[in-house]
Each structure stands twice: as structure tokens, then as C-alpha cells.
Scaffold this motif. Structure first.
Motif, mmCIF file in Angstrom:
data_model
loop_
_atom_site.group_PDB
_atom_site.id
_atom_site.type_symbol
_atom_site.label_atom_id
_atom_site.label_comp_id
_atom_site.label_asym_id
_atom_site.label_seq_id
_atom_site.Cartn_x
_atom_site.Cartn_y
_atom_site.Cartn_z
ATOM 1 N N LEU A 80 47.302 42.681 38.068
ATOM 2 C CA LEU A 80 48.060 41.575 39.006
ATOM 3 C C LEU A 80 47.668 41.394 40.311
ATOM 4 O O LEU A 80 47.218 40.132 40.517
ATOM 5 C CB LEU A 80 49.726 42.170 39.178
ATOM 6 C CG LEU A 80 50.470 41.054 40.219
ATOM 7 C CD1 LEU A 80 50.532 39.782 39.304
ATOM 8 C CD2 LEU A 80 51.754 41.641 40.500
ATOM 9 N N SER A 81 46.912 42.422 40.839
ATOM 10 C CA SER A 81 46.345 42.069 42.370
ATOM 11 C C SER A 81 45.028 41.197 42.022
ATOM 12 O O SER A 81 44.894 40.373 42.759
ATOM 13 C CB SER A 81 46.222 43.403 42.755
ATOM 14 O OG SER A 81 45.441 43.190 44.084
ATOM 15 N N ASN A 82 44.215 41.678 40.959
ATOM 16 C CA ASN A 82 42.930 40.946 40.709
ATOM 17 C C ASN A 82 43.169 39.557 40.168
ATOM 18 O O ASN A 82 42.591 38.357 40.505
ATOM 19 C CB ASN A 82 42.243 41.757 39.526
ATOM 20 C CG ASN A 82 41.756 42.850 40.176
ATOM 21 O OD1 ASN A 82 41.277 43.083 41.124
ATOM 22 N ND2 ASN A 82 41.521 44.118 39.181
ATOM 23 N N GLU A 83 44.364 39.453 39.485
ATOM 24 C CA GLU A 83 44.716 38.140 38.930
ATOM 25 C C GLU A 83 45.222 37.025 40.025
ATOM 26 O O GLU A 83 44.785 35.846 39.851
ATOM 27 C CB GLU A 83 45.588 38.001 37.748
ATOM 28 C CG GLU A 83 45.360 38.848 36.591
ATOM 29 C CD GLU A 83 44.394 37.983 35.683
ATOM 30 O OE1 GLU A 83 44.453 36.589 35.569
ATOM 31 O OE2 GLU A 83 43.454 38.764 35.123
ATOM 32 N N LEU A 84 45.954 37.713 40.804
ATOM 33 C CA LEU A 84 46.545 36.911 42.097
ATOM 34 C C LEU A 84 45.124 36.348 43.003
ATOM 35 O O LEU A 84 45.185 35.169 43.614
ATOM 36 C CB LEU A 84 47.451 37.844 42.978
ATOM 37 C CG LEU A 84 48.862 37.887 42.418
ATOM 38 C CD1 LEU A 84 49.718 38.928 43.006
ATOM 39 C CD2 LEU A 84 49.586 36.480 42.411
ATOM 40 N N LYS A 85 44.269 37.219 43.066
ATOM 41 C CA LYS A 85 42.981 36.832 43.915
ATOM 42 C C LYS A 85 42.355 35.755 43.345
ATOM 43 O O LYS A 85 41.963 34.897 43.994
ATOM 44 C CB LYS A 85 42.073 38.111 43.948
ATOM 45 C CG LYS A 85 42.662 39.396 45.053
ATOM 46 C CD LYS A 85 41.652 40.387 45.092
ATOM 47 C CE LYS A 85 42.403 41.552 45.766
ATOM 48 N NZ LYS A 85 41.552 42.744 45.813
#
Length: 125
Positions: free
Chosen positions: A65-70
Motif C-alpha cells: 500500500l505504501s509503495n502504491e500510494l507513492k
């Protein structure tokens, strides 16, 4: 087939290549298992914190989720808002106006997916 694609002009090899390139670009930016799900949840919920976002998307890990949000933030679909004046610091994610331009695409995909599922159920193929 009842649904055929009608182009405004006769499709040339150059035109076809242009369409393929555009579709490739779109899929690169919003493709994958999670990006459209994240965009949809953000559009439905408005301002949302990370953990709440993760709870709304079953099966996604915090790291993914963190990577996708970035990625979505880099492409202008998500805005990250940090409320540093509060303790603890609160971080919210917001759907941008630019991400709302995807609504017709999302609705078209949803309609197509529903029809496809019905075709599979009815064994049209």
C-alpha cells in the motif's frame, strides 16, 4: 459480435501504433492489482488515513500500500496531507481532481466486467 469499435478515421498502422502506445501508458500508470482499488476507495471516502485505507482494501499489505500510494502520488492521483500541528502527526490521503478524470474509465470497466461475468455464467462462449 454486437459491439464493434468505430473510429472517426480509417485506422492506419501509424494510428494503431499510437492507440497501442496510449493504452500501454495508461496501463503502466493505473495497472496492477491495487492501484484502481486504491483510487476507488479514496474517491468514495474522501480524506482517509493509511490504516483505514488498508482496512478498506482486503488483502493488501502495508508495504505494498505504501509503495502504491507513492506511485499514485508521483502520477498526480493522490495527495498526501500531513497534519504536523497535531500530536501524534496525522497523515491523510486525498483523491485529486486529476484522479476523478478516471471515473468514466472506472465506470466503463465496471460495466464491462459485469457483462463479462454474466457472459461467463451464461456460457456465451
Amino acid at each position: 459480435m454486437e459491439n464493434t469499435v468505430v473510429f472517426d478515421e480509417p485506422l492506419t498502422a501509424e494510428g494503431c501504433s499510437g492507440h497501442l502506445s496510449s493504452v500501454e501508458d495508461a496501463i503502466f500508470v493505473i495497472g496492477g492489482k491495487w492501484k484502481l482499488k486504491i483510487i476507488i476507495v479514496l474517491q468514495e471516502n474522501g480524506n482517509i488515513r493509511f490504516n483505514e485505507l488498508q482496512r478498506n482494501i482486503s488483502g493488501i499489505s502495508a508495504r505494498v500500500l505504501s509503495n502504491e500510494l507513492k506511485d499514485l502520488e508521483l502520477n498526480g492521483f493522490v495527495k498526501r496531507v500531513v497534519h504536523a500541528e497535531q500530536t501524534p502527526v496525522i497523515v491523510e490521503y486525498i483523491s485529486t481532481d486529476y484522479s476523478k478524470t478516471l471515473k468514466p474509465v472506472i465506470m466503463a470497466l465496471s460495466d464491462w466486467g459485469r457483462k463479462h461475468k454474466n457472459n461467463i455464467r451464461e456460457d456465451v462462449f
